[in-house]
Motif scaffolding. Sequence first.
Motif, PDB file in Angstrom:
ATOM      1  N   THR A  21       0.805  -1.219   0.000  1.00 31.70           N
ATOM      2  CA  THR A  21       0.000   0.000   0.000  1.00 31.70           C
ATOM      3  C   THR A  21       0.837   1.268   0.000  1.00 31.70           C
ATOM      4  O   THR A  21       0.379   2.305  -0.460  1.00 31.70           O
ATOM      5  N   HIS A  22       2.073   1.220   0.519  1.00 35.29           N
ATOM      6  CA  HIS A  22       2.853   2.453   0.596  1.00 35.29           C
ATOM      7  C   HIS A  22       3.707   2.684  -0.647  1.00 35.29           C
ATOM      8  O   HIS A  22       4.430   3.669  -0.718  1.00 35.29           O
ATOM      9  N   GLU A  23       3.621   1.769  -1.605  1.00 36.42           N
ATOM     10  CA  GLU A  23       4.455   1.906  -2.788  1.00 36.42           C
ATOM     11  C   GLU A  23       3.730   2.701  -3.884  1.00 36.42           C
ATOM     12  O   GLU A  23       2.545   2.517  -4.126  1.00 36.42           O
ATOM     13  N   THR A  24       4.458   3.592  -4.536  1.00 37.04           N
ATOM     14  CA  THR A  24       3.938   4.311  -5.696  1.00 37.04           C
ATOM     15  C   THR A  24       4.820   3.992  -6.889  1.00 37.04           C
ATOM     16  O   THR A  24       6.040   4.131  -6.826  1.00 37.04           O
ATOM     17  N   LEU A  25       4.201   3.568  -7.963  1.00 38.39           N
ATOM     18  CA  LEU A  25       4.955   3.218  -9.159  1.00 38.39           C
ATOM     19  C   LEU A  25       5.269   4.462  -9.973  1.00 38.39           C
ATOM     20  O   LEU A  25       4.542   5.458  -9.917  1.00 38.39           O
ATOM     21  N   PRO A  26       6.334   4.431 -10.758  1.00 41.34           N
ATOM     22  CA  PRO A  26       6.667   5.586 -11.604  1.00 41.34           C
ATOM     23  C   PRO A  26       5.622   5.783 -12.695  1.00 41.34           C
ATOM     24  O   PRO A  26       4.934   4.836 -13.087  1.00 41.34           O
ATOM     25  N   PRO A  27       5.482   7.013 -13.210  1.00 41.16           N
ATOM     26  CA  PRO A  27       4.500   7.276 -14.273  1.00 41.16           C
ATOM     27  C   PRO A  27       4.964   6.683 -15.599  1.00 41.16           C
ATOM     28  O   PRO A  27       6.146   6.371 -15.769  1.00 41.16           O
ATOM     29  N   PRO A  28       4.049   6.555 -16.562  1.00 45.00           N
ATOM     30  CA  PRO A  28       4.402   5.945 -17.859  1.00 45.00           C
ATOM     31  C   PRO A  28       5.366   6.771 -18.699  1.00 45.00           C
ATOM     32  O   PRO A  28       5.995   6.243 -19.609  1.00 45.00           O
ATOM     33  N   CYS A  29       5.489   8.058 -18.441  1.00 42.22           N
ATOM     34  CA  CYS A  29       6.536   8.874 -19.060  1.00 42.22           C
ATOM     35  C   CYS A  29       6.710  10.128 -18.220  1.00 42.22           C
ATOM     36  O   CYS A  29       5.942  10.374 -17.281  1.00 42.22           O
TER      37      CYS A  29
END
Length: 496
Positions: A21-29
Amino acid sequence: MVTGVTWELHLLLLMGLGLRTHETLPPPCESQIYCHGELLHQVQMAKLYQDDKQFVDMSLSTAPDQVLGNFSKLAVIYNHSIPRQQLQEFVQQYFQPVGQELQPWTPEDWKDSPQFLQKISDAKLRVWAEQLHHIWKKLGKKMKPEVRSHPERFSLIYSEHPFIVPGGRFVEFYYWDSYWVMEGLLLSEMASTVKGMLQNFLELVKTYGHIPNGGRVYYLQRSQPPLLTLMMDRYVTHTNDTTFLRENIDTLAMELDFWTVNRTISVSSGGQSYKLNHYYVPYGGPRPESYSKDAELADPLPEGDREALWAELKAGTESGWDFSSRWLVGGPNPDLLSSIRTSKLVPVDLNAFLCQAEELMSKFYSILGNDAQATTYRNLRAQRLAAMEAILWDEQKGAWFDYDWQNRKKNVEFYPSNLTPLWAGCFSNPDVADKALKYLEDSKILTYQYGIPTSLQKTGQQWDFPNAWAPLQDLVIRGGIRLDQWSSPVASGLLW
């Protein structure tokens, strides 16, 4: 591209018990206009257009920093909740209508009457084929010089050579669609156009390490079924242009390395571990071209589960099957798109495509006199064949099935992709032919009037019953022709 330690970290996070839950993935660009950020969010959630893709396909009238700066001022004025009318006015002021960065292009190698038309004896079919042949002139596109000189103002990724687009809302090129486009172009004796499209793809691999889903920056972090090696094979077979092959063989290898490094998973069976591939896109946020739909789909979920859902949706688009019950099986509610779990499945077709690519790479290196590399790829194909037989092949049913590595079982539902190894020539046992033909008969899928259905599940998803997609017809039909060469006379009668 995710590599090294970063890749291993994402693998642990997304492929263990799920995204924490605390993880945020990088955006697609990186673009805060086309891929993530407040401007994208407010415009797309306001639903200024029926199709979210329309906004992210618009080019900028001025530099992105100026657009973002002025938007930030507007957001402050309205306490970050800009009314729809003001948003509409802002977009009209700073964005150009869709398609301004492209111009129509008539392929220079188009000819009025290619030989294949003369070989069609049926008059009605010949007229239909002529109409298809004329479509190349309608679907040809060329990028304007501004896309190269000011790339920051466009979501379109610059490509030097003209190309053929699918048409409709899709005014850019797409990866796996282009394979069948090239087949048609070669039939129309338009090898020069094919070479240009290949050069575009090869340049993308050199720049990004892989071929994006399509020719837009918001597609950058996801690919599509890997058919570049097959495209090269079709072109070289048609032209015997081995010089072009020699110049680009390393780039073909680079693309396959992307799948090895970023899309490989280990699966165990009978005490032995096998390496196969899956679709997997560890990048966060709603898909920019379907932003509002993805945001609304995730809205009922706990905040920490939304990123995982969005990553699975991107993996579904990477498969080319966006979307299908095929990716919902094993989820909490297999009738709902929110149950999508694409990355948890080892797909038959993806591994068949890679198996075929490994065979072609071995052939290419042999042609070029590099026996060591030819042997390397021959061994890679042998390893994949063994893995596909151990994990995906079902002896009793006579077909290959996607493997759910999380639940450790095959998905035995019918999809045309179950027979992709026949089309790709990725089987070594001649007994497979008769068994697969019987599987076709038992499935009764050859009895449908309008073509082989994409699945037998009616979910409302576009890659499900009753829809029948052209690439899948090709997989089964040409796979069946290959089977006919291997099977017994009695068994072949089941197909023809």
